[in-house]
Design a protein around this motif. Structure first.
Motif, short mmCIF file in Angstrom:
data_model
loop_
_atom_site.label_atom_id
_atom_site.label_comp_id
_atom_site.label_asym_id
_atom_site.label_seq_id
_atom_site.Cartn_x
_atom_site.Cartn_y
_atom_site.Cartn_z
N ILE A 1 6.66 9.93 1.45
CA ILE A 1 6.74 8.78 0.53
C ILE A 1 8.16 8.22 0.56
N LYS A 2 8.28 6.96 0.19
CA LYS A 2 9.59 6.30 0.24
C LYS A 2 10.24 6.43 -1.14
N ALA A 3 10.83 7.61 -1.36
CA ALA A 3 11.41 7.93 -2.66
C ALA A 3 12.92 8.07 -2.51
N CYS B 1 13.19 3.85 14.99
CA CYS B 1 12.50 2.63 14.60
C CYS B 1 12.27 2.54 13.11
N GLY B 2 12.50 1.37 12.59
CA GLY B 2 12.34 1.08 11.16
C GLY B 2 12.66 -0.38 10.94
N THR B 3 12.32 -0.88 9.76
CA THR B 3 12.55 -2.29 9.46
C THR B 3 14.02 -2.67 9.62
N ALA B 4 14.91 -1.83 9.08
CA ALA B 4 16.33 -2.15 9.11
C ALA B 4 16.88 -2.10 10.53
N ASN C 1 14.42 11.49 -1.49
CA ASN C 1 14.53 11.90 -0.09
C ASN C 1 15.87 11.47 0.52
N TYR C 2 16.46 10.46 -0.07
CA TYR C 2 17.74 9.97 0.43
C TYR C 2 18.91 10.70 -0.23
N ALA C 3 18.75 11.08 -1.51
CA ALA C 3 19.83 11.79 -2.20
C ALA C 3 20.21 13.03 -1.41
N GLU D 1 11.20 15.72 13.59
CA GLU D 1 10.49 14.87 12.63
C GLU D 1 10.99 13.44 12.71
N GLU D 2 12.06 13.13 12.00
CA GLU D 2 12.61 11.77 12.04
C GLU D 2 14.07 11.82 11.65
N THR D 3 14.72 10.67 11.58
CA THR D 3 16.11 10.63 11.12
C THR D 3 16.09 10.40 9.61
N GLY D 4 17.25 10.22 9.00
CA GLY D 4 17.30 10.04 7.55
C GLY D 4 16.52 8.83 7.07
N GLY D 5 16.53 7.76 7.86
CA GLY D 5 15.89 6.54 7.39
C GLY D 5 15.10 5.80 8.45
N ALA D 6 14.79 6.47 9.55
CA ALA D 6 14.00 5.80 10.60
C ALA D 6 13.17 6.83 11.35
N GLU E 1 0.82 -1.22 0.00
CA GLU E 1 0.00 0.00 0.00
C GLU E 1 0.85 1.26 0.00
N ARG E 2 1.90 1.24 0.80
CA ARG E 2 2.75 2.43 0.87
C ARG E 2 3.45 2.68 -0.46
N MET E 3 3.84 1.60 -1.14
CA MET E 3 4.50 1.78 -2.43
C MET E 3 3.53 2.33 -3.47
N PRO F 1 5.58 7.33 6.96
CA PRO F 1 4.82 6.49 7.89
C PRO F 1 5.43 5.08 8.05
N SER F 2 6.32 4.96 9.02
CA SER F 2 7.02 3.70 9.27
C SER F 2 6.05 2.62 9.73
N ILE F 3 6.16 1.46 9.11
CA ILE F 3 5.31 0.33 9.50
C ILE F 3 5.76 -0.21 10.86
N THR F 4 7.06 -0.16 11.10
CA THR F 4 7.58 -0.57 12.41
C THR F 4 7.01 0.32 13.51
N ARG F 5 7.04 1.62 13.28
CA ARG F 5 6.54 2.56 14.29
C ARG F 5 5.04 2.35 14.52
N ASP G 1 17.45 20.52 6.08
CA ASP G 1 16.13 19.93 6.26
C ASP G 1 16.01 18.67 5.41
N ARG G 2 15.11 17.78 5.82
CA ARG G 2 14.91 16.54 5.07
C ARG G 2 13.82 16.67 4.01
N ALA G 3 12.72 17.29 4.38
CA ALA G 3 11.56 17.30 3.49
C ALA G 3 10.82 18.62 3.65
C1 LIG Z 1 11.67 3.21 5.33
C2 LIG Z 1 11.76 4.40 6.18
C3 LIG Z 1 11.41 4.37 7.55
C4 LIG Z 1 11.04 3.09 8.26
O1 LIG Z 1 9.86 2.52 7.80
P1 LIG Z 1 9.52 1.00 8.11
O2 LIG Z 1 8.27 0.75 7.37
O3 LIG Z 1 9.36 0.87 9.57
O4 LIG Z 1 10.68 0.21 7.60
C5 LIG Z 1 11.47 5.55 8.26
N1 LIG Z 1 11.85 6.71 7.69
C6 LIG Z 1 12.19 6.78 6.40
C7 LIG Z 1 12.59 8.09 5.83
C8 LIG Z 1 12.16 5.64 5.60
O5 LIG Z 1 12.51 5.72 4.32
#
Ligand SMILES: *Cc1c(COP(=O)(O)O)cnc(C)c1O
Length: 340
Positions: free
Chosen positions: A182-184, A282-285, A187-189, A218-223, A80-82, A244-248, A172-174
């Protein structure tokens, strides 16, 4: 036969495994998709992804459970998120049922790569979609590739459970009303430079502030972030520009419904962090990685949980969530998808 790998020594890195799934979008529709063995993708030099960053991705994991099955955790949520990410980037949505089926297929085909229960390692699953069609005028591509590949991984942060030091970046991140939710890849570049700057200063990650006022975290770069306040309440930052982290979201449910904790999802001011008892990424990784210290413009904050180990509340949350994933704790209906 499981692969001959020293599972407990794995870091978080890329290893090509035997099979990946690929489907292509052409002439307005997705191909059926199939398992292939080539880890490479051949693309036009004008592929939209190279120039205009038309790309989104996902991240989830497969686990070997205590009774020897292979499962994934809430792949429907990643599907759904994708779709949400793709829509925002003018990319075609990949059907949810096909996404879940493809995840299952590729994990099953690479079952020998799924780390055994108890090793602390897991199989990381990376779905990715790119604009593969040539595009020089600024417009979405007309062809896309959807691929899912997998690899065995260990802890995301080296020294896993040791509390991390974080800092507040000048960047800033976003943007407000931008693409933070969104998981684009884009956002990481833009976070690569602030992340490397943080590393060069000895910090594991950045805590980004809300770009409009730079008052709220807000959040970190990837969690995502999660804190525990003095009353033992779980405090989770809320903002439209947080992914919207699924882990969170799962941890919030675990805390509220299984552990009977109080949870507040609200805007959290930077100057509130000094009053927090515990904190974690918190995040999957990362699953749940403890925060020990936060460097801020107003000085360093050392959380009372200390620099040696994860605090008791975060430990309980982490154990419950990983227990659900590994089959030792019963979770809510529909979270675990059995693959084998
Ligand atoms: C993927 C991601 C997360 C964590 O999301 P999960 O669904 O818990 O893996 C958090 N922040 C960012 C910016 C992400 O790209």
């Amino acid at each position: 036969m499981k692969k001959d790998i020293d599972w407990s020594k794995l870091g978080f890195g890329y290893t090509p495994t035997d099979f990946r799934f690929q489907a292509e979008w052409k002439d307005g529709k997705w191909s059926e998709g199939k398992l292939i063995s080539d880890p490479n993708i051949e693309l036009s030099e004008a592929a939209c992804v190279f120039h205009y960053a038309q790309c989104c991705f996902e991240g989830l994991k497969a686990y070997e459970t205590v009774d020897g099955h292979i499962v994934t955790f809430r792949p429907d949520q990643n599907a759904e998120r994708m779709q949400h990410s793709a829509a925002r980037l003018e990319m075609p949505e990949f059907p949810k049922e096909l996404f879940v089926k493809a995840v299952e297929e590729v994990v099953r085909a690479n079952a020998d790569w799924v780390p055994p229960y108890g090793t602390g390692a897991t199989l990381y699953i990376r779905p990715v979609m790119i604009g593969s069609g040539p595009q020089i005028g600024v417009a979405p591509a007309n062809e896309f590739i959807f691929r899912i590949f997998v690899m065995p991984v260990g802890a995301y942060f080296k020294g896993a459970i040791k509390p991390l030091k974080l800092t507040i970046p000048e960047f800033d991140r976003a943007a407000p009303r931008g693409t933070g939710d969104i998981k684009a890849g884009l956002n990481y570049a833009m976070s690569l430079h602030p992340t490397m700057e943080a590393h060069r200063m000895g910090y594991a990650e950045n805590i980004y502030l809300d770009p409009a006022t730079r008052t709220y975290i807000e959040e970190t770069g990837g969690a995502n972030l999660l804190f525990v306040d003095k009353e033992g309440t779980i405090v989770v930052p809320k903002s439209d520009s947080i992914l919207p982290s699924i882990t969170r979201r799962s941890l919030v449910e675990v805390a509220r419904d299984i552990l009977g904790m109080k949870v507040e999802e609200r805007k959290v001011r930077l100057d509130e962090l000094k009053d927090m008892q515990e904190g974690a990424l918190c995040g999957t990784a990362a699953v749940l990685a403890p925060i020990g210290m936060i460097n801020t413009p107003d000085g360093d904050i050392y959380l009372p949980s200390g620099m040696e180990k994860m605090g008791p509340v975060c430990t309980k949350l982490r154990e419950t969530l990983t227990g659900i994933q590994m089959g030792t704790v019963k979770g809510p209906e529909g979270w675990i998808y059995k693959i084998k």
